[in-house]
Design a protein around this motif. Structure first.
Motif, mmCIF file in Angstrom:
data_model
loop_
_atom_site.group_PDB
_atom_site.id
_atom_site.type_symbol
_atom_site.label_atom_id
_atom_site.label_comp_id
_atom_site.label_asym_id
_atom_site.label_seq_id
_atom_site.Cartn_x
_atom_site.Cartn_y
_atom_site.Cartn_z
ATOM 1 N N UNK A 199 0.832 -1.204 0.000
ATOM 2 C CA UNK A 199 0.000 0.000 0.000
ATOM 3 C C UNK A 199 0.865 1.251 0.000
ATOM 4 N N UNK A 200 1.921 1.236 0.802
ATOM 5 C CA UNK A 200 2.816 2.381 0.892
ATOM 6 C C UNK A 200 3.472 2.662 -0.458
ATOM 7 N N UNK A 201 3.898 1.614 -1.135
ATOM 8 C CA UNK A 201 4.536 1.789 -2.434
ATOM 9 C C UNK A 201 3.554 2.362 -3.455
ATOM 10 N N UNK A 202 2.318 1.871 -3.440
ATOM 11 C CA UNK A 202 1.313 2.405 -4.364
ATOM 12 C C UNK A 202 1.001 3.869 -4.058
ATOM 13 N N UNK A 203 0.943 4.215 -2.774
ATOM 14 C CA UNK A 203 0.699 5.611 -2.377
ATOM 15 C C UNK A 203 1.816 6.524 -2.879
ATOM 16 N N UNK A 204 3.043 6.083 -2.718
ATOM 17 C CA UNK A 204 4.182 6.900 -3.149
ATOM 18 C C UNK A 204 4.174 7.101 -4.659
ATOM 19 N N UNK A 205 3.785 6.077 -5.386
ATOM 20 C CA UNK A 205 3.710 6.193 -6.842
ATOM 21 C C UNK A 205 2.635 7.203 -7.244
ATOM 22 N N UNK A 206 1.476 7.117 -6.593
ATOM 23 C CA UNK A 206 0.404 8.083 -6.863
ATOM 24 C C UNK A 206 0.856 9.501 -6.556
ATOM 25 N N UNK A 207 1.503 9.666 -5.427
ATOM 26 C CA UNK A 207 1.924 10.993 -4.993
ATOM 27 C C UNK A 207 2.964 11.572 -5.946
ATOM 28 N N UNK A 208 3.864 10.725 -6.431
ATOM 29 C CA UNK A 208 4.899 11.189 -7.351
ATOM 30 C C UNK A 208 4.306 11.663 -8.669
ATOM 31 N N UNK A 209 3.128 11.130 -9.018
ATOM 32 C CA UNK A 209 2.465 11.530 -10.262
ATOM 33 C C UNK A 209 1.501 12.690 -10.053
ATOM 34 N N UNK A 210 1.534 13.299 -8.854
ATOM 35 C CA UNK A 210 0.651 14.422 -8.488
ATOM 36 C C UNK A 210 -0.820 14.044 -8.517
ATOM 37 N N UNK A 211 -1.135 12.761 -8.254
ATOM 38 C CA UNK A 211 -2.533 12.335 -8.159
ATOM 39 C C UNK A 211 -3.177 12.845 -6.883
ATOM 40 N N UNK A 212 -2.361 13.117 -5.856
ATOM 41 C CA UNK A 212 -2.874 13.703 -4.624
ATOM 42 C C UNK A 212 -2.857 15.222 -4.741
#
Length: 320
Positions: free
Chosen positions: A141-154
């Motif tokens: 989950x942490x890895x998926x969150x970091x990937x989303x965040x790096x793509x500015x999805x948050x």
């Protein structure tokens, strides 16, 4: 004087690179001051009306200033800012919708809610379940969150209570797409969505009919750049707007980080003094990977301490 004028001019800019650098410079200055004098020492310093007294009062508040500066610099460096999280599926602010909990039954949820856990929730208004789910799932989950965040999805919140945090909604109405793109987050979301049925069957809120809002929120508190002020998740009946949490009854949190003492980011459950919180007395719950916390959204005053080492990630499901 000339340097101060240039700094103030830059701080009032239009979000360009110069303004971001100015805010980062202020944050660095605050951090340097933090290393020179502790808040306790500042409190003990002399009080008065002169420049030294003004500096003392600033020093006592400098941690808040530092966090605010970093959060502002971050929000001005190309990341979108919104008052509320956006859905990953629609990229729009979500309007709460509700479903019956029977449709989200999950065997994990029944096993997680032991009688001691349920008793603590009834008696104290909150419960903490350590090792509720596998560390490997938390890591995924942490890895998926970091990937989303790096793509500015948050998006960076513009809410003053938790300025600097970034978040996004995982819309379970699009579960099939979510399972394909974010399998770990989708798996944990469905696990948490199974809890409302078991909580209702256990009658933890004395006859209240619970419903599921089919969405979970992921949120990050960047290192030394965000915190959440003391608050409740619902102020009903004074607030009757579902968009601001009026229908929330229970809050469910799940943590992903490999947390160690000294990392910060604790969830602080505060004692109450009548209808108001007691800011001096609280229990600090460690945001360890695999931990699940459940609390009464309308009764429990809580806050989130700044993360001191690494970005702090969590998932939230609200039960209505």
């Amino acid at each position: 004087d000339e340097s101060m004028t240039r700094l103030l001019t830059a701080l009032g800019g239009d979000g360009d690179e110069e303004e971001a650098m100015a805010w980062q410079a202020v944050a660095m200055a605050c951090e340097a001051e933090l290393q020179e004098r502790t808040a306790g020492a500042a409190y003990e310093a002399e009080q008065g009306a002169g420049p030294r007294a003004l500096a003392t009062r600033f020093a006592a508040e400098k941690e808040k200033v530092l966090i605010a500066c970093r959060a502002h610099a971050q929000s001005r460096c190309g990341r979108p800012s919104t008052a509320a999280p956006l859905s990953l599926l629609t990229r729009a602010i979500m309007t709460p919708s509700f479903q019956e909990p029977q449709g989200w039954r999950h065997s994990w949820a029944e096993a997680a809610l032991t009688e001691p856990v349920l008793s603590q929730l009834r008696e104290e208004g909150f419960c903490c379940i350590t090792e509720a789910f596998d560390a490997s799932l938390a890591a995924d989950c942490l890895e998926e969150c970091r990937t989303l965040d790096a793509s500015s999805a948050t998006t960076v919140t513009s809410n003053r209570c938790n300025r600097g945090s970034r978040s996004a909604w995982l819309d379970l109405d699009g579960l099939e797409e979510l399972q394909q793109k974010l399998p770990a987050l989708a798996k944990l979301s469905t696990m948490l969505a199974g809890l409302p049925l078991e909580l209702q069957n256990a009658n933890v809120l004395s006859g209240v009919h619970l419903q599921v809002h089919p969405a979970t929120m992921i949120a990050v508190y960047p290192e030394q750049a965000a915190a959440y002020a003391l608050h409740k998740d619902s102020y009903a009946p004074a607030d009757n707007d579902p968009a601001t949490g009026a229908t929330r009854r229970l809050t469910i949190l799940a943590y992903f980080n490999d947390w160690r003492p000294g990392h910060g980011g604790e969830l602080r459950i505060h004692e109450s003094a009548g209808q108001r919180p007691d800011p001096r007395h609280f229990q600090a719950l460690e945001p360890k990977a695999g931990t699940v916390v459940i609390f009464d959204s309308r009764k429990v005053w809580h806050a989130v301490a700044p993360s001191l080492r690494g970005d702090r990630w969590a998932m939230t499901l609200w039960v209505h």
